[in-house]
Scaffold this motif. Structure first.
Motif, short mmCIF file in Angstrom:
data_model
loop_
_atom_site.label_atom_id
_atom_site.label_comp_id
_atom_site.label_asym_id
_atom_site.label_seq_id
_atom_site.Cartn_x
_atom_site.Cartn_y
_atom_site.Cartn_z
N CYS A 356 -69.20 2.76 32.10
CA CYS A 356 -70.62 2.80 31.73
C CYS A 356 -71.25 4.13 32.16
N THR A 357 -72.44 4.37 31.67
CA THR A 357 -73.11 5.65 31.92
C THR A 357 -73.66 5.71 33.34
N ASN A 358 -74.05 6.91 33.75
CA ASN A 358 -74.73 7.07 35.04
C ASN A 358 -75.98 6.21 35.10
N GLU A 359 -76.72 6.19 34.00
CA GLU A 359 -77.96 5.43 33.95
C GLU A 359 -77.70 3.95 34.16
N GLU A 360 -76.64 3.44 33.57
CA GLU A 360 -76.32 2.02 33.69
C GLU A 360 -75.79 1.68 35.07
N ASN A 361 -75.03 2.59 35.66
CA ASN A 361 -74.58 2.36 37.03
C ASN A 361 -75.76 2.37 38.00
N TYR A 362 -76.69 3.28 37.78
CA TYR A 362 -77.90 3.31 38.61
C TYR A 362 -78.64 1.97 38.52
N LEU A 363 -78.76 1.44 37.31
CA LEU A 363 -79.47 0.17 37.14
C LEU A 363 -78.72 -1.00 37.76
N MET A 364 -77.39 -0.97 37.70
CA MET A 364 -76.64 -2.09 38.27
C MET A 364 -76.86 -2.18 39.77
N GLN A 365 -76.83 -1.03 40.46
CA GLN A 365 -77.05 -1.09 41.91
C GLN A 365 -78.53 -1.35 42.22
N LYS A 366 -79.42 -0.89 41.36
CA LYS A 366 -80.84 -1.19 41.56
C LYS A 366 -81.10 -2.68 41.35
N PHE A 367 -80.43 -3.26 40.36
CA PHE A 367 -80.56 -4.69 40.12
C PHE A 367 -80.08 -5.48 41.34
N ALA A 368 -78.92 -5.11 41.88
CA ALA A 368 -78.37 -5.81 43.04
C ALA A 368 -79.32 -5.71 44.23
N ARG A 369 -79.81 -4.50 44.48
CA ARG A 369 -80.59 -4.25 45.70
C ARG A 369 -82.05 -4.64 45.56
N ALA A 370 -82.71 -4.15 44.50
CA ALA A 370 -84.16 -4.30 44.40
C ALA A 370 -84.58 -5.62 43.75
N VAL A 371 -83.74 -6.17 42.87
CA VAL A 371 -84.09 -7.43 42.21
C VAL A 371 -83.49 -8.61 42.96
N PHE A 699 -72.38 11.08 31.53
CA PHE A 699 -71.19 10.83 32.33
C PHE A 699 -71.02 11.99 33.31
N THR A 700 -70.33 11.74 34.41
CA THR A 700 -69.99 12.80 35.38
C THR A 700 -68.48 12.85 35.53
N ASN A 701 -67.89 14.00 35.27
CA ASN A 701 -66.43 14.09 35.27
C ASN A 701 -65.89 14.45 36.64
N GLU A 703 -65.04 17.18 37.85
CA GLU A 703 -65.56 18.44 38.41
C GLU A 703 -66.98 18.29 38.95
N ARG A 704 -67.51 17.08 39.03
CA ARG A 704 -68.93 16.84 39.36
C ARG A 704 -69.83 17.31 38.22
N ARG A 705 -69.31 17.37 37.02
CA ARG A 705 -70.03 17.92 35.87
C ARG A 705 -70.71 16.80 35.09
N MET A 706 -72.03 16.88 35.01
CA MET A 706 -72.80 15.89 34.26
C MET A 706 -72.99 16.38 32.84
N GLN A 707 -72.72 15.48 31.87
CA GLN A 707 -72.83 15.82 30.46
C GLN A 707 -73.49 14.68 29.69
N ARG A 708 -74.19 15.04 28.65
CA ARG A 708 -74.84 14.04 27.81
C ARG A 708 -73.90 13.54 26.72
N LEU A 709 -74.03 12.25 26.41
CA LEU A 709 -73.42 11.68 25.23
C LEU A 709 -74.53 11.10 24.37
N TYR A 710 -74.35 11.22 23.06
CA TYR A 710 -75.36 10.79 22.11
C TYR A 710 -74.85 9.61 21.29
#
Length: 981
Positions: A356-371, A699-701, A703-710
């Motif tokens: 999953c994307t960075n955004e979705e991973n951020y939300l999953m941990q936010k859901f676990a912690r904040a919700v 996504f982050t590869n 190399e620590r490289r963040m890239q957009r997918l459309y």
């Protein structure tokens, strides 16, 4: 001077590049910036200081006088193009490659060709349609050699060559066999760089043009009709240009990032409706340029698979019943609320996804912690890369690769420990193979198995399983004993040297030889090779991390780099090769029981307060459970529910029987996925997510490289992006986040982190990328530690590791050691790639590799059916006898669609003491012969059955030596041939 105008050019550029600065339309067909000068086409000839030369291969010099418009130069280029057209039949309007990117078409149009000087002559060769993904048409081949150069010196699979000695030369595979019987690895490099339609993706054929889908007889008659009434190429090109522009209205080109390994390849996906026509990598792609592997180039059919889950499912007894999203989300929220209120927030565990994307991973941990109020959140890096991250943090301070793939390619010495990049990280492997073959890079490989890079290595080390820490430490000690360590670097940038030297005392060469099986001389050779160069990179992966001492061995690697000063400079550093496309991002964005996004600790009061303020919610400070602990707590009756997003935990976690037994005990189990996986079979509710082509994000590869997918496609059926599902579920639990697009999620996440503070969608537009840390002004950090280390005094730490002997050693009953890992064609357990018919046809199942000596001892042969048994389970597989393995070591790829072949039914629950990463690689088994004879697991199309033919490249000199070749340059052959970087 170019045509009378002064041009400033970098000293290492060629004349063609200088000309293109002034005259973008200057012809060049065989030259490609990823390949360098090939010198087969002669269309780039110009007058340089009065002489006709190939501009692609002549390096610029001050004061050069370059004339491109001189009559002699122009007529010579036209002659060169006419020679090319003799080999190529122009039928652009009915050609599937008439999409604005055909170099031959564009060059002929640009040069104003009206008639061919030399009529097209068909060649005496049939099309080769044997390969499932692409075809070769010799009649259209102009013999430019781009495909050969790409195969020999960019991909370095060394399959293609040109048979210049034939009356009519042609490109051949291996020693001239059908493509699908050759050693072709299906990387697609040749198709990507082909400047015409000689090599084409089969998905394009009959699909791209308005007239290309007609039947072959009508199509052929149209081609000949055009030729017979030919009024000159001008009108024909006009029609073809109009038709090409019409194609733009129905062929969509969308940039995305690959969903497979951690290299982070990016490319354009060409689509027509929901048909994927081709994958076209671009030179501006930061991690891969024009390179791909079989999965990234051809492995996307799973997106449209009929096996996709297309609507929510709820278990009713033993069956799953389709329901609406409203019903599924209401039911899921009610059950989570019920369990939380009854048993507490920590009675539920959450597993996020490297797919999953960075955004979705951020939300999953936010859901676990904040919700939901728990830190019970983890991701699959626990299975592979967390020990490497631990080693990096201990010593350097940050848990990521210290540099870029570019640094690996430019290093003087690359050491690979417990990794198989050629199959697990194919495009990264090409950079190593190219540097080794073309630029003299030295290579050391330490592995149990003689993989592709091990065969190419200058030094191959074969340690006993689980003993890498010992030989790495012995090499470090020998370097220090020889006074070869980098004293200035250590004094200025490293703490703990004296303590480290004292700890190293037992790690003598004699001790290392006894414990590891590596000879004393090989250890000395390793140390000497390190000492003899100015830059060293070390790459490692699951062969290091999936041991009970994974964190300790990762630390030993980092220690060796510090001792030799190989950190913080170009061409140096530590590279734990991330296995999944976004496993780095899952960790970066907080999917771990102790860390919030940006690796800020959840038990830090200031950090906790910052997040609570932005999230407007209380979050727990006690670290949560990781995925290993979650399984154990289920068995103890303390974890009642789980939410797994996009992970095949039932087959990927170690000791699968134990894990699946836990799932059976769960009171409530949510699985969010795109297929009915093995994990989904245990679910109470299944929420259909989307693959990467159906959503926006980052996504982050590795190399620590963040890239957009459309987003390429709208979601299939009723499937929804994972971020949408989490957002809607949070609403039903009383929290309205208000997100309408992933950009809002990333903006919130990066604003909270120092590590990624300057990351925005705008700064990642198109093929732009950023490597963290990223300052608020958008300045990123491709190379870490150039200005010190992120500890209080700015110095790195030599950390004292603790050696642990492997937990499972062969004994009388379980007398063999079983190694396991990835396979080039398939990814991980194969949930995606086995749904790609062409890949499945090439590699339909897994196998076990058995050494020739063990095969003789046990009476087995290639094709024998055996049962592999461990204390935890058993599998049945066919044998492949090979010298890739030695003695009593077996190798079983983890890729299989069949339950009875999955390696993790054999693995144990033993784990790294620090990170709890399973010791997948420490496994003793026995082998029972079920059938002596049987079909080979390697079928036609498997590249391992081929016979590669290494060549220095296109060998254009053989073309120049042909009797029918008339030189066009003034010296009659080549100019100054310069190796491209």
């Amino acid at each position: 001077m170019v045509d009378g105008t002064s041009i400033a050019v970098q000293a290492d550029r060629n004349v063609l590049e200088a000309i293109l600065q002034k005259r973008e339309a200057f012809p060049h067909i065989c030259y490609h910036p990823a390949l360098g000068p090939i010198e087969t086409c002669d269309t780039c000839i110009a007058e340089v200081d009065g002489k006709l030369v190939r501009t692609c291969s002549m390096q610029v010099r001050p004061g050069m006088n370059i004339q491109t418009v001189a009559d002699r130069a122009q007529s010579t280029r036209m002659e060169a193009l006419n020679r090319i057209l003799r080999n190529h039949e122009l039928y652009c309007t009915v050609c599937d490659n008439n999409n604005g990117n055909c170099v031959v078409h564009n060059t002929a149009l640009m040069m104003g060709v009206e008639h061919q000087t030399y009529p097209f002559e068909p060649k005496p060769y049939e099309q080769d349609n044997s390969h499932p993904f692409y075809r070769y048409d010799p009649d259209q081949c102009i013999l430019c050699g781009r495909c050969v150069e790409a195969c020999q010196n960019l991909q370095v699979s060394e399959v293609l060559s040109i048979a210049w000695d034939r009356e009519r030369p042609r490109v051949i595979w291996d020693e001239d066999v059908p493509i699908n019987e050759s050693s072709c690895v299906s990387c697609g490099h040749c198709v990507t760089v082909c400047p015409c339609n000689a090599l084409m993706e089969k998905n394009m054929l009959g699909e791209a043009g308005f007239l290309t889908g007609i039947g072959p007889e009508l199509w052929e008659s149209m081609v000949h009709l055009v030729k017979e009434i030919e009024p000159g190429y001008g009108p024909i090109f006009t029609v073809s240009e109009i038709e090409a522009q019409m194609r733009e209205s129905r062929i969509k080109k969308t940039k995305t990032v690959c969903t497979y390994c951690g290299v982070g390849c990016s490319f354009d996906i060409w689509t027509k409706d929901r048909k994927i026509l081709k994958v076209e990598p671009q030179m501006e792609a930061p991690a891969n340029q024009v390179s791909t592997c079989v999965k990234g180039k051809f492995g996307w059919d799973f997106v449209n698979s009929t096996e996709r889950i297309l609507q929510p499912l709820i278990r009713k007894g033993r069956e799953f019943v389709p329901v609406t999203w409203e019903e599924a989300l209401d039911y899921t929220a009610a059950k989570l609320r019920e369990i939380k209120e009854r048993d507490g927030a920590d009675a539920i565990g959450y597993i996020s996804s490297s797919k999953c994307t960075n955004e979705e991973n951020y939300l999953m941990q936010k859901f676990a912690r904040a919700v939901m109020g728990t830190n019970n959140i983890d991701n699959c890096s626990r299975y592979c890369q967390t020990p490497a991250t631990e080693g990096l943090r201990r010593t350097f301070g940050l848990g990521g690769d210290t540099g870029s793939i570019e640094d690996i390619g430019s290093s003087e010495l690359v050491i690979i420990v417990g990794a198989n990049p050629a199959e697990s990280h194919p495009v990264l492997s090409t950079r190593i193979r190219r540097a080794h073959k073309k630029h003299g890079q030295k290579l050391i490989v330490a592995d149990l198995r003689k993989n592709d890079l091990a065969k190419r290595a200058d030094l191959f080390l074969h340690p006993k399983p689980g003993t890498d820490l010992i030989w790495l430490s012995a090499v470090a000690k020998y370097i220090i004993d020889q006074n070869w360590h980098d004293k200035e670097f250590i004094e200025a940038h490293v703490n703990g040297f004296e303590e480290f030297v004292n700890w190293l005392k037992p790690y003598t060469l004699e001790y290392a030889e006894q414990q590891t099986g590596i000879s004393k001389q090989q250890l000395i050779d390793t140390a000497t090779m390190i000492h003899s160069v100015h830059s060293v990179c070390i790459c490692w992966a699951m062969g290091v991390t999936q041991h009970i001492a994974g964190s300790e061995t990762s630390t030993a690697i980092c220690n060796l780099l510090l001792v030799t000063g190989n950190v913080g400079r170009r061409g140096t550093g530590a590279y734990p090769l991330r296995g999944h496309n976004n496993v780095q991002g899952a960790g970066d964005f907080g999917c771990a029981p102790l860390y919030l996004p940006g690796y800020e600790r959840v038990d830090d009061p200031a950090v906790k307060a910052k997040y609570e303020s932005v999230w407007n919610a209380k979050i727990p400070e006690n670290p949560g459970l990781d995925n290993h602990h979650m399984v154990e707590k289920i068995h103890e009756g303390k974890l009642k529910a789980m939410y797994v997003m996009g992970e095949e935990m039932a087959l990927v976690d170690s000791n699968s029987n134990h894990v699946q037994g836990a799932f059976e005990k769960l009171e409530f189990f949510i699985v969010q996925d795109i297929f009915f996986s093995k994990t989904a079979q245990f679910a109470d509710v299944i929420l259909p997510g989307c693959p990467s082509l159906e959503k926006d994000g980052t996504f982050t590869n590795t190399e620590r490289r963040m890239q957009r997918l459309y987003k390429v496609f709208e979601p299939l059926g009723e499937a929804k992006p994972d971020w949408w599902i989490l957002t809607e579920l949070a609403k039903r639990l009383g929290v309205d986040w208000g997100y309408e697009h992933p950009a809002q999620i990333l903006e919130e996440a990066t604003a909270l982190t120092e590590l990624m503070a300057g990351v925005t969608y705008e700064r990642l537009e198109g093929y732009k990328s950023l490597q963290w840390p990223v300052d608020k002004d958008g300045k990123d950090t491709p190379l870490l530690y150039t200005n010190g280390f992120p500890f209080s005094d700015g110095k790195a730490k030599l950390h004292i590791p603790v050696y642990h002997e492997p937990v499972l050693q062969p004994d009388e009953e379980y007398d063999l050691h079983l190694n396991n890992g990835r396979l080039l064609e398939h990814f991980h357990e194969g949930n995606l790639t086995y749904r790609v018919p062409g890949i499945r046809k090439k590699v339909p199942t897994t196998f076990v590799e058995v050494s020739p000596e063990l095969a003789r001892e046990r009476g087995v042969e290639t094709g024998s059916l055996v049962r592999i048994v461990s204390p935890y389970g058993a599998v049945k597989v066919r044998v492949e006898v090979t010298d890739r393995v030695q003695g009593k070591e077996l190798y079983l790829p983890m890729n299989t669609p069949k339950d009875e072949e999955a390696v993790n039914y054999l693995t144990s629950s033993y784990h790294d003491a620090i990170t709890h990463t399973p010791a997948y690689k420490e496994l003793s088994v026995r082998m029972e012969v079920l059938q002596k004879e049987g079909p080979s697991p390697f079928v036609k199309g498997n590249f391992r059955l081929g016979n590669p033919q290494p060549k220095p490249g296109v060998m254009v000199e053989k073309k120049w030596q042909r009797e029918d070749y008339i030189p066009l340059t003034d010296d009659g052959t080549a100019t100054e041939i310069r190796e491209p970087m």
